[in-house]
Design a protein around this motif. Structure first.
Motif, PDB file in Angstrom:
ATOM      1  N   MET A   1       8.026  24.111 -64.682  1.00 20.41           N
ATOM      2  CA  MET A   1       8.817  25.350 -65.200  1.00 20.41           C
ATOM      3  C   MET A   1       8.082  26.763 -65.025  1.00 20.41           C
ATOM      4  O   MET A   1       6.990  27.056 -65.006  1.00 20.41           O
ATOM      5  CB  MET A   1       8.975  25.099 -66.872  1.00 20.41           C
ATOM      6  CG  MET A   1       9.756  26.089 -67.589  1.00 20.41           C
ATOM      7  SD  MET A   1       9.700  25.568 -69.278  1.00 20.41           S
ATOM      8  CE  MET A   1       8.861  27.086 -69.944  1.00 20.41           C
ATOM      9  N   PHE A   2       9.149  27.720 -64.970  1.00 24.05           N
ATOM     10  CA  PHE A   2       8.477  29.070 -64.666  1.00 24.05           C
ATOM     11  C   PHE A   2       7.758  29.843 -65.862  1.00 24.05           C
ATOM     12  O   PHE A   2       8.333  29.398 -66.909  1.00 24.05           O
ATOM     13  CB  PHE A   2       9.659  29.997 -63.950  1.00 24.05           C
ATOM     14  CG  PHE A   2      11.071  29.724 -64.533  1.00 24.05           C
ATOM     15  CD1 PHE A   2      11.999  29.293 -64.052  1.00 24.05           C
ATOM     16  CD2 PHE A   2      11.146  30.217 -66.110  1.00 24.05           C
ATOM     17  CE1 PHE A   2      13.312  28.973 -64.335  1.00 24.05           C
ATOM     18  CE2 PHE A   2      12.560  29.937 -66.461  1.00 24.05           C
ATOM     19  CZ  PHE A   2      13.380  29.385 -65.859  1.00 24.05           C
ATOM     20  N   ILE A 138      12.651  41.104 -52.090  1.00 26.10           N
ATOM     21  CA  ILE A 138      12.965  39.569 -52.562  1.00 26.10           C
ATOM     22  C   ILE A 138      12.611  38.723 -51.335  1.00 26.10           C
ATOM     23  O   ILE A 138      11.902  37.650 -51.326  1.00 26.10           O
ATOM     24  CB  ILE A 138      14.226  39.343 -53.152  1.00 26.10           C
ATOM     25  CG1 ILE A 138      14.291  40.080 -54.622  1.00 26.10           C
ATOM     26  CG2 ILE A 138      14.403  37.906 -53.405  1.00 26.10           C
ATOM     27  CD1 ILE A 138      15.427  39.803 -55.174  1.00 26.10           C
ATOM     28  N   GLU A 139      13.248  39.058 -50.122  1.00 28.27           N
ATOM     29  CA  GLU A 139      13.218  38.088 -49.065  1.00 28.27           C
ATOM     30  C   GLU A 139      11.525  38.280 -48.477  1.00 28.27           C
ATOM     31  O   GLU A 139      11.337  36.978 -47.960  1.00 28.27           O
ATOM     32  CB  GLU A 139      13.906  38.795 -47.734  1.00 28.27           C
ATOM     33  CG  GLU A 139      15.279  38.079 -47.705  1.00 28.27           C
ATOM     34  CD  GLU A 139      15.227  36.685 -47.865  1.00 28.27           C
ATOM     35  OE1 GLU A 139      14.481  35.883 -47.175  1.00 28.27           O
ATOM     36  OE2 GLU A 139      16.302  36.221 -48.759  1.00 28.27           O
ATOM     37  N   LYS A 140      11.045  39.268 -48.677  1.00 26.62           N
ATOM     38  CA  LYS A 140       9.406  39.200 -48.403  1.00 26.62           C
ATOM     39  C   LYS A 140       8.610  38.211 -48.947  1.00 26.62           C
ATOM     40  O   LYS A 140       7.635  37.724 -48.501  1.00 26.62           O
ATOM     41  CB  LYS A 140       8.779  40.745 -48.513  1.00 26.62           C
ATOM     42  CG  LYS A 140       9.261  41.645 -47.442  1.00 26.62           C
ATOM     43  CD  LYS A 140       8.518  42.843 -47.874  1.00 26.62           C
ATOM     44  CE  LYS A 140       9.045  44.049 -47.151  1.00 26.62           C
ATOM     45  NZ  LYS A 140       8.378  45.302 -47.466  1.00 26.62           N
ATOM     46  N   PHE A 141       9.019  37.868 -50.232  1.00 25.05           N
ATOM     47  CA  PHE A 141       8.263  37.297 -51.178  1.00 25.05           C
ATOM     48  C   PHE A 141       8.963  35.741 -51.588  1.00 25.05           C
ATOM     49  O   PHE A 141       8.353  34.914 -52.335  1.00 25.05           O
ATOM     50  CB  PHE A 141       7.970  37.971 -52.333  1.00 25.05           C
ATOM     51  CG  PHE A 141       7.102  39.228 -52.351  1.00 25.05           C
ATOM     52  CD1 PHE A 141       5.773  39.059 -52.230  1.00 25.05           C
ATOM     53  CD2 PHE A 141       7.655  40.324 -51.885  1.00 25.05           C
ATOM     54  CE1 PHE A 141       4.818  40.065 -51.933  1.00 25.05           C
ATOM     55  CE2 PHE A 141       6.778  41.516 -51.585  1.00 25.05           C
ATOM     56  CZ  PHE A 141       5.627  41.108 -51.718  1.00 25.05           C
ATOM     57  N   ARG A 142      10.161  35.602 -50.932  1.00 21.39           N
ATOM     58  CA  ARG A 142      10.686  34.392 -51.461  1.00 21.39           C
ATOM     59  C   ARG A 142      10.106  33.217 -51.154  1.00 21.39           C
ATOM     60  O   ARG A 142      10.466  32.080 -52.213  1.00 21.39           O
ATOM     61  CB  ARG A 142      12.073  34.357 -50.498  1.00 21.39           C
ATOM     62  CG  ARG A 142      13.167  33.504 -51.168  1.00 21.39           C
ATOM     63  CD  ARG A 142      14.407  33.672 -50.432  1.00 21.39           C
ATOM     64  NE  ARG A 142      15.549  32.747 -51.040  1.00 21.39           N
ATOM     65  CZ  ARG A 142      16.503  33.424 -51.502  1.00 21.39           C
ATOM     66  NH1 ARG A 142      16.922  34.772 -51.342  1.00 21.39           N
ATOM     67  NH2 ARG A 142      17.443  32.699 -52.326  1.00 21.39           N
ATOM     68  N   GLU A 143       9.275  32.850 -50.327  1.00 23.62           N
ATOM     69  CA  GLU A 143       8.766  31.504 -49.927  1.00 23.62           C
ATOM     70  C   GLU A 143       8.395  30.839 -51.068  1.00 23.62           C
ATOM     71  O   GLU A 143       8.702  29.806 -51.532  1.00 23.62           O
ATOM     72  CB  GLU A 143       7.606  31.653 -48.876  1.00 23.62           C
ATOM     73  CG  GLU A 143       7.322  30.430 -48.202  1.00 23.62           C
ATOM     74  CD  GLU A 143       5.984  30.308 -47.120  1.00 23.62           C
ATOM     75  OE1 GLU A 143       5.190  29.891 -47.141  1.00 23.62           O
ATOM     76  OE2 GLU A 143       6.481  31.342 -46.411  1.00 23.62           O
ATOM     77  N   ARG A 145       8.794  31.667 -54.495  1.00 24.24           N
ATOM     78  CA  ARG A 145       9.271  31.951 -55.693  1.00 24.24           C
ATOM     79  C   ARG A 145      10.911  31.340 -55.714  1.00 24.24           C
ATOM     80  O   ARG A 145      11.266  31.096 -54.723  1.00 24.24           O
ATOM     81  CB  ARG A 145       9.412  33.516 -55.775  1.00 24.24           C
ATOM     82  CG  ARG A 145       8.087  34.074 -56.086  1.00 24.24           C
ATOM     83  CD  ARG A 145       8.019  35.342 -55.414  1.00 24.24           C
ATOM     84  NE  ARG A 145       6.375  35.759 -55.612  1.00 24.24           N
ATOM     85  CZ  ARG A 145       5.587  35.443 -54.550  1.00 24.24           C
ATOM     86  NH1 ARG A 145       5.727  34.419 -53.810  1.00 24.24           N
ATOM     87  NH2 ARG A 145       4.233  35.891 -54.737  1.00 24.24           N
ATOM     88  N   GLN A 146      11.024  31.085 -56.876  1.00 23.63           N
ATOM     89  CA  GLN A 146      12.477  30.409 -57.306  1.00 23.63           C
ATOM     90  C   GLN A 146      13.299  31.876 -57.290  1.00 23.63           C
ATOM     91  O   GLN A 146      12.877  32.804 -58.218  1.00 23.63           O
ATOM     92  CB  GLN A 146      12.396  29.665 -58.195  1.00 23.63           C
ATOM     93  CG  GLN A 146      13.934  29.098 -58.746  1.00 23.63           C
ATOM     94  CD  GLN A 146      13.886  28.342 -59.860  1.00 23.63           C
ATOM     95  OE1 GLN A 146      12.913  28.080 -60.721  1.00 23.63           O
ATOM     96  NE2 GLN A 146      15.009  27.683 -60.062  1.00 23.63           N
TER      97      GLN A 146
END
Length: 169
Positions: A1-2, A138-143, A145-146
């Motif tokens: 859960m986040f 967001i793309e830079k940190f997406r890996e 993260r949900q």
């Protein structure tokens, strides 16, 4: 859960409403960037004070942070585990911003009494000026993260309803 959530999107999209409902469903503490930045007299705190208060929140174990504030987006992305992006049509955002005029809000330290023309223009420009930068960040940190992107209020409401019904989105 986040445990560490940021909610971003155009003004008027309903970030604060979504954040409040998410807080109520999860029990996570909610922080509004507008409340960190603005004073009740419509002045602002210094960048140093804002950044210090934001850092205190980011160092916490659990939180929801509501707001865009592009200058600090990548910092918040580094610390969060979940991103909700409300990417709604311009007309929805303009109507949302207009509908809150004159209403008491917990996410802003004053009552909006009119739909400021500069703020209206900011919303109109948001899809072309700000939204691409948000997606890029967001793309830079997406890996790790949900990332959950809603394209309509119905999608966000359905997600929250699922949360309320099952305890998870």
């Amino acid at each position: 859960m986040f445990q560490k959530i940021i909610v971003v999107g155009s003004p008027g999209a309903g970030k604060s409403t979504f954040s409040r409902k998410l807080r109520d469903a999860t029990g996570l503490p909610l922080y509004y960037l507008d409340m960190l930045w603005h004073r009740p007299d419509r002045t602002t705190v210094s960048r140093q004070e804002f950044d210090g208060r934001l850092k205190e929140i980011l160092m916490g174990d659990r939180w929801i942070i509501d707001g865009n504030y592009g200058r600090t987006l990548e910092t918040r992305l580094k610390y969060c585990d979940t991103v909700f992006l409300l990417d709604f049509p311009l007309e929805v955002c303009l109507a949302g911003a207009m509908s809150r005029i004159g209403k008491e809000r917990e996410d802003l330290p004053w009552h909006e009494t009119e739909f400021d023309s500069g703020f209206r223009q900011f919303i109109i420009d948001f899809p072309e000026k700000d939204l691409p930068r948000i997606y890029e960040s967001i793309e830079k940190f997406r890996e790790d993260r949900q990332v959950i992107i809603f394209k309509s209020r119905e999608e966000s409401e359905d997600y929250l309803k699922k949360w309320t019904d099952t305890g998870k989105g």
